[in-house]
Design a protein around this motif. Structure first.
Motif, PDB file in Angstrom:
ATOM      1  N   LEU A 236      -8.651  -7.372 -15.219  1.00  0.00           N
ATOM      2  CA  LEU A 236      -8.484  -6.035 -14.638  1.00  0.00           C
ATOM      3  C   LEU A 236      -7.553  -6.066 -13.429  1.00  0.00           C
ATOM      4  CD1 LEU A 236     -12.105  -4.630 -14.876  1.00  0.00           C
ATOM      5  CD2 LEU A 236     -10.101  -3.884 -16.170  1.00  0.00           C
ATOM      6  N   VAL A 237      -7.701  -7.053 -12.573  1.00  0.00           N
ATOM      7  CA  VAL A 237      -6.824  -7.172 -11.396  1.00  0.00           C
ATOM      8  C   VAL A 237      -5.384  -7.390 -11.850  1.00  0.00           C
ATOM      9  CG1 VAL A 237      -6.258  -8.652  -9.424  1.00  0.00           C
ATOM     10  CG2 VAL A 237      -8.620  -7.945  -9.813  1.00  0.00           C
ATOM     11  N   GLY A 238      -5.189  -8.259 -12.836  1.00  0.00           N
ATOM     12  CA  GLY A 238      -3.839  -8.498 -13.357  1.00  0.00           C
ATOM     13  C   GLY A 238      -3.225  -7.242 -13.946  1.00  0.00           C
ATOM     14  N   ALA A 239      -4.023  -6.472 -14.700  1.00  0.00           N
ATOM     15  CA  ALA A 239      -3.528  -5.220 -15.272  1.00  0.00           C
ATOM     16  C   ALA A 239      -3.167  -4.236 -14.165  1.00  0.00           C
ATOM     17  CB  ALA A 239      -4.568  -4.613 -16.206  1.00  0.00           C
ATOM     18  N   GLY A 240      -3.980  -4.191 -13.110  1.00  0.00           N
ATOM     19  CA  GLY A 240      -3.683  -3.309 -11.979  1.00  0.00           C
ATOM     20  C   GLY A 240      -2.379  -3.686 -11.289  1.00  0.00           C
ATOM     21  N   VAL A 241      -2.129  -4.979 -11.135  1.00  0.00           N
ATOM     22  CA  VAL A 241      -0.893  -5.448 -10.515  1.00  0.00           C
ATOM     23  C   VAL A 241       0.302  -5.065 -11.379  1.00  0.00           C
ATOM     24  CG1 VAL A 241       0.424  -7.534  -9.924  1.00  0.00           C
ATOM     25  CG2 VAL A 241      -1.960  -7.320  -9.211  1.00  0.00           C
ATOM     26  N   VAL A 242       0.200  -5.245 -12.680  1.00  0.00           N
ATOM     27  CA  VAL A 242       1.301  -4.888 -13.585  1.00  0.00           C
ATOM     28  C   VAL A 242       1.576  -3.391 -13.517  1.00  0.00           C
ATOM     29  CG1 VAL A 242       1.968  -4.738 -16.023  1.00  0.00           C
ATOM     30  CG2 VAL A 242       0.989  -6.858 -15.130  1.00  0.00           C
ATOM     31  N   VAL A 243       0.537  -2.570 -13.541  1.00  0.00           N
ATOM     32  CA  VAL A 243       0.713  -1.115 -13.480  1.00  0.00           C
ATOM     33  C   VAL A 243       1.382  -0.713 -12.172  1.00  0.00           C
ATOM     34  CG1 VAL A 243      -0.549   1.078 -13.296  1.00  0.00           C
ATOM     35  CG2 VAL A 243      -1.125  -0.555 -15.099  1.00  0.00           C
ATOM     36  N   SER A 244       0.950  -1.301 -11.054  1.00  0.00           N
ATOM     37  CA  SER A 244       1.555  -0.922  -9.770  1.00  0.00           C
ATOM     38  C   SER A 244       3.016  -1.354  -9.693  1.00  0.00           C
ATOM     39  CB  SER A 244       0.752  -1.513  -8.604  1.00  0.00           C
ATOM     40  OG  SER A 244       0.915  -2.907  -8.547  1.00  0.00           O
ATOM     41  N   ILE A 245       3.360  -2.503 -10.256  1.00  0.00           N
ATOM     42  CA  ILE A 245       4.752  -2.957 -10.255  1.00  0.00           C
ATOM     43  C   ILE A 245       5.608  -2.028 -11.101  1.00  0.00           C
ATOM     44  CG2 ILE A 245       6.298  -4.784 -11.077  1.00  0.00           C
ATOM     45  CD1 ILE A 245       4.162  -6.798 -10.168  1.00  0.00           C
ATOM     46  N   VAL A 246       5.114  -1.638 -12.249  1.00  0.00           N
ATOM     47  CA  VAL A 246       5.869  -0.741 -13.136  1.00  0.00           C
ATOM     48  C   VAL A 246       6.068   0.617 -12.471  1.00  0.00           C
ATOM     49  CG1 VAL A 246       5.752   0.528 -15.319  1.00  0.00           C
ATOM     50  CG2 VAL A 246       5.230  -1.920 -15.260  1.00  0.00           C
ATOM     51  N   ARG A 247       5.022   1.141 -11.833  1.00  0.00           N
ATOM     52  CA  ARG A 247       5.151   2.443 -11.152  1.00  0.00           C
ATOM     53  C   ARG A 247       6.136   2.359  -9.990  1.00  0.00           C
ATOM     54  NH1 ARG A 247      -1.012   4.769 -10.909  1.00  0.00           N
ATOM     55  NH2 ARG A 247      -1.118   5.326 -13.113  1.00  0.00           N
ATOM     56  N   ARG A 248       6.097   1.267  -9.247  1.00  0.00           N
ATOM     57  CA  ARG A 248       7.004   1.102  -8.111  1.00  0.00           C
ATOM     58  C   ARG A 248       8.457   1.041  -8.595  1.00  0.00           C
ATOM     59  NH1 ARG A 248       5.363  -3.747  -5.517  1.00  0.00           N
ATOM     60  NH2 ARG A 248       3.505  -2.595  -4.942  1.00  0.00           N
TER      61      ARG A 248
END
Length: 144
Positions: A115-127
């Motif tokens: 879940l933490v890894g998925a959250g990091v990927v989502v935040s990078i993509v949004r940024r």
């Protein structure tokens, strides 16, 4: 040719001895053997760490397998045998330890990391989407 035959026979005898050492052959009944094998698959070898007691060729595993058979013959049930080894070696000995506060990281840690890894990927993509330069308006384009 004779030498090759001797080597093959020697290897076969060596391997037969290893396989025989993994499990005792003097079971008193097929039920005892089935129970023994089931328990040996559920316990981890303390030396090999990633092998079950049933699969480990380590000397300490031989001792542990003999202890399992002794406890079976003493009339202990599976839970008592597991508790015996757990008291001696801790929760690590079990391939499927109980869910309790001490083992929460073991049970829920992988899902939490995912879940933490998925959250990091989502935040990078949004940024990256917000930082991308906007395309110039169509009317400002010049043809060459």
């Amino acid at each position: 040719m004779n030498t090759l035959r001797h080597v093959v026979v020697a290897l076969a005898l060596l391997l037969a001895g290893t396989v025989a050492a993994l499990h005792p052959k003097d079971f008193q009944s097929p039920e005892e053997e089935a129970r023994y094998r089931a328990i040996a698959k559920e316990l981890r070898c303390v030396m090999c760490q990633n092998q079950s007691l049933a699969d480990s060729p380590a000397g300490v595993a031989d001792d542990m397998r003999r202890q399992v058979l002794t406890l079976i013959r003493e009339g202990k049930n599976d839970a008592e045998i597991t508790a015996f080894f757990q008291a001696r070696y801790g929760d690590f000995i079990l391939y499927r330890p109980e869910v309790k506060p001490v083992t929460w990281a073991l049970w829920f840690g992988p899902a939490l990391l995912l879940l933490v890894g998925a959250g990091v990927v989502v935040s990078i993509v949004r940024r990256q989407k917000t930082d991308a330069p906007a395309a110039p308006p169509a009317e400002d384009r010049q043809e060459w």
